[in-house]
Design a protein around this motif. Sequence first.
Motif, PDB file in Angstrom:
ATOM      1  N   TYR A  51      57.791  29.387  -1.285  1.00  0.00           N
ATOM      2  CA  TYR A  51      58.621  28.928  -0.171  1.00  0.00           C
ATOM      3  C   TYR A  51      59.175  30.126   0.611  1.00  0.00           C
ATOM      4  O   TYR A  51      59.146  30.138   1.843  1.00  0.00           O
ATOM      5  CB  TYR A  51      59.768  28.053  -0.683  1.00  0.00           C
ATOM      6  N   ASN A  52      59.649  31.129  -0.093  1.00  0.00           N
ATOM      7  CA  ASN A  52      60.176  32.324   0.565  1.00  0.00           C
ATOM      8  C   ASN A  52      59.105  33.029   1.384  1.00  0.00           C
ATOM      9  O   ASN A  52      59.375  33.529   2.474  1.00  0.00           O
ATOM     10  CB  ASN A  52      60.793  33.286  -0.455  1.00  0.00           C
ATOM     11  N   ILE A  53      57.880  33.066   0.874  1.00  0.00           N
ATOM     12  CA  ILE A  53      56.767  33.664   1.617  1.00  0.00           C
ATOM     13  C   ILE A  53      56.520  32.869   2.895  1.00  0.00           C
ATOM     14  O   ILE A  53      56.347  33.452   3.975  1.00  0.00           O
ATOM     15  CB  ILE A  53      55.497  33.725   0.742  1.00  0.00           C
ATOM     16  N   GLU A  54      56.506  31.540   2.800  1.00  0.00           N
ATOM     17  CA  GLU A  54      56.291  30.695   3.980  1.00  0.00           C
ATOM     18  C   GLU A  54      57.384  30.912   5.025  1.00  0.00           C
ATOM     19  O   GLU A  54      57.104  31.017   6.221  1.00  0.00           O
ATOM     20  CB  GLU A  54      56.249  29.221   3.580  1.00  0.00           C
ATOM     21  N   VAL A  55      58.623  30.998   4.576  1.00  0.00           N
ATOM     22  CA  VAL A  55      59.733  31.208   5.502  1.00  0.00           C
ATOM     23  C   VAL A  55      59.589  32.568   6.180  1.00  0.00           C
ATOM     24  O   VAL A  55      59.743  32.688   7.396  1.00  0.00           O
ATOM     25  CB  VAL A  55      61.092  31.095   4.775  1.00  0.00           C
ATOM     26  N   ARG A  56      59.290  33.587   5.400  1.00  0.00           N
ATOM     27  CA  ARG A  56      59.116  34.931   5.952  1.00  0.00           C
ATOM     28  C   ARG A  56      57.997  34.953   6.999  1.00  0.00           C
ATOM     29  O   ARG A  56      58.145  35.535   8.073  1.00  0.00           O
ATOM     30  CB  ARG A  56      58.799  35.904   4.823  1.00  0.00           C
ATOM     31  N   GLU A  57      56.871  34.297   6.681  1.00  0.00           N
ATOM     32  CA  GLU A  57      55.753  34.245   7.627  1.00  0.00           C
ATOM     33  C   GLU A  57      56.134  33.478   8.888  1.00  0.00           C
ATOM     34  O   GLU A  57      55.749  33.863   9.991  1.00  0.00           O
ATOM     35  CB  GLU A  57      54.530  33.620   6.961  1.00  0.00           C
ATOM     36  N   SER A  58      56.895  32.405   8.744  1.00  0.00           N
ATOM     37  CA  SER A  58      57.343  31.631   9.901  1.00  0.00           C
ATOM     38  C   SER A  58      58.259  32.449  10.799  1.00  0.00           C
ATOM     39  O   SER A  58      58.146  32.411  12.023  1.00  0.00           O
ATOM     40  CB  SER A  58      58.072  30.361   9.453  1.00  0.00           C
ATOM     41  N   VAL A  59      59.163  33.198  10.191  1.00  0.00           N
ATOM     42  CA  VAL A  59      60.078  34.045  10.960  1.00  0.00           C
ATOM     43  C   VAL A  59      59.279  35.126  11.690  1.00  0.00           C
ATOM     44  O   VAL A  59      59.519  35.400  12.866  1.00  0.00           O
ATOM     45  CB  VAL A  59      61.166  34.653  10.050  1.00  0.00           C
ATOM     46  N   GLN A  60      58.318  35.734  11.003  1.00  0.00           N
ATOM     47  CA  GLN A  60      57.496  36.765  11.637  1.00  0.00           C
ATOM     48  C   GLN A  60      56.708  36.187  12.803  1.00  0.00           C
ATOM     49  O   GLN A  60      56.590  36.816  13.852  1.00  0.00           O
ATOM     50  CB  GLN A  60      56.556  37.404  10.618  1.00  0.00           C
ATOM     51  N   LEU A  61      56.186  34.977  12.640  1.00  0.00           N
ATOM     52  CA  LEU A  61      55.459  34.322  13.718  1.00  0.00           C
ATOM     53  C   LEU A  61      56.376  34.034  14.895  1.00  0.00           C
ATOM     54  O   LEU A  61      56.015  34.272  16.052  1.00  0.00           O
ATOM     55  CB  LEU A  61      54.815  33.026  13.227  1.00  0.00           C
ATOM     56  N   ALA A  62      57.565  33.544  14.623  1.00  0.00           N
ATOM     57  CA  ALA A  62      58.527  33.257  15.690  1.00  0.00           C
ATOM     58  C   ALA A  62      58.882  34.529  16.458  1.00  0.00           C
ATOM     59  O   ALA A  62      58.955  34.523  17.692  1.00  0.00           O
ATOM     60  CB  ALA A  62      59.789  32.615  15.113  1.00  0.00           C
ATOM     61  N   ILE A  63      59.095  35.612  15.748  1.00  0.00           N
ATOM     62  CA  ILE A  63      59.407  36.892  16.396  1.00  0.00           C
ATOM     63  C   ILE A  63      58.228  37.346  17.249  1.00  0.00           C
ATOM     64  O   ILE A  63      58.401  37.794  18.384  1.00  0.00           O
ATOM     65  CB  ILE A  63      59.785  37.959  15.348  1.00  0.00           C
ATOM     66  N   SER A  64      57.028  37.197  16.724  1.00  0.00           N
ATOM     67  CA  SER A  64      55.830  37.588  17.461  1.00  0.00           C
ATOM     68  C   SER A  64      55.666  36.744  18.723  1.00  0.00           C
ATOM     69  O   SER A  64      55.358  37.267  19.793  1.00  0.00           O
ATOM     70  CB  SER A  64      54.604  37.433  16.562  1.00  0.00           C
ATOM     71  N   LEU A  65      55.889  35.433  18.605  1.00  0.00           N
ATOM     72  CA  LEU A  65      55.781  34.554  19.774  1.00  0.00           C
ATOM     73  C   LEU A  65      56.846  34.893  20.815  1.00  0.00           C
ATOM     74  O   LEU A  65      56.560  34.940  22.010  1.00  0.00           O
ATOM     75  CB  LEU A  65      55.909  33.088  19.355  1.00  0.00           C
ATOM     76  N   LYS A  66      58.060  35.147  20.365  1.00  0.00           N
ATOM     77  CA  LYS A  66      59.138  35.528  21.281  1.00  0.00           C
ATOM     78  C   LYS A  66      58.773  36.811  22.012  1.00  0.00           C
ATOM     79  O   LYS A  66      58.943  36.923  23.222  1.00  0.00           O
ATOM     80  CB  LYS A  66      60.444  35.691  20.489  1.00  0.00           C
ATOM     81  N   SER A  67      58.249  37.768  21.271  1.00  0.00           N
ATOM     82  CA  SER A  67      57.842  39.037  21.867  1.00  0.00           C
ATOM     83  C   SER A  67      56.727  38.824  22.884  1.00  0.00           C
ATOM     84  O   SER A  67      56.743  39.406  23.963  1.00  0.00           O
ATOM     85  CB  SER A  67      57.390  39.994  20.766  1.00  0.00           C
TER      86      SER A  67
END
Length: 80
Positions: free
Chosen positions: A42-58
């Motif tokens: 679950y922590n890995i999924e959350v981390r990947e989701s946050v990284q994706l969100a940051i990438s999309l925002k960027s």
Amino acid sequence: MDSWKETYDVESLPALRQSIGDEDLSGEERRERLDVIEEWEYNIEVRESVQLAISLKSSLTTLGADSLGNGPSETLPQEG
């Protein structure tokens, strides 16, 4: 941070998964390890989701999100 390595005597998530099959473990110990694996995944999924969100925002910032309908655009002419 890596206390799980000492607690379960493993070096990685795959090693922890493999340890579930250890015949010396009680049912409670297996359940505890399965819970830890579930939380870890679950922590890995959350981390990947946050990284994706940051990438999309960027990406949106780089593209100029304002020109995509989020506000007035400086690149399109205004009528009026």
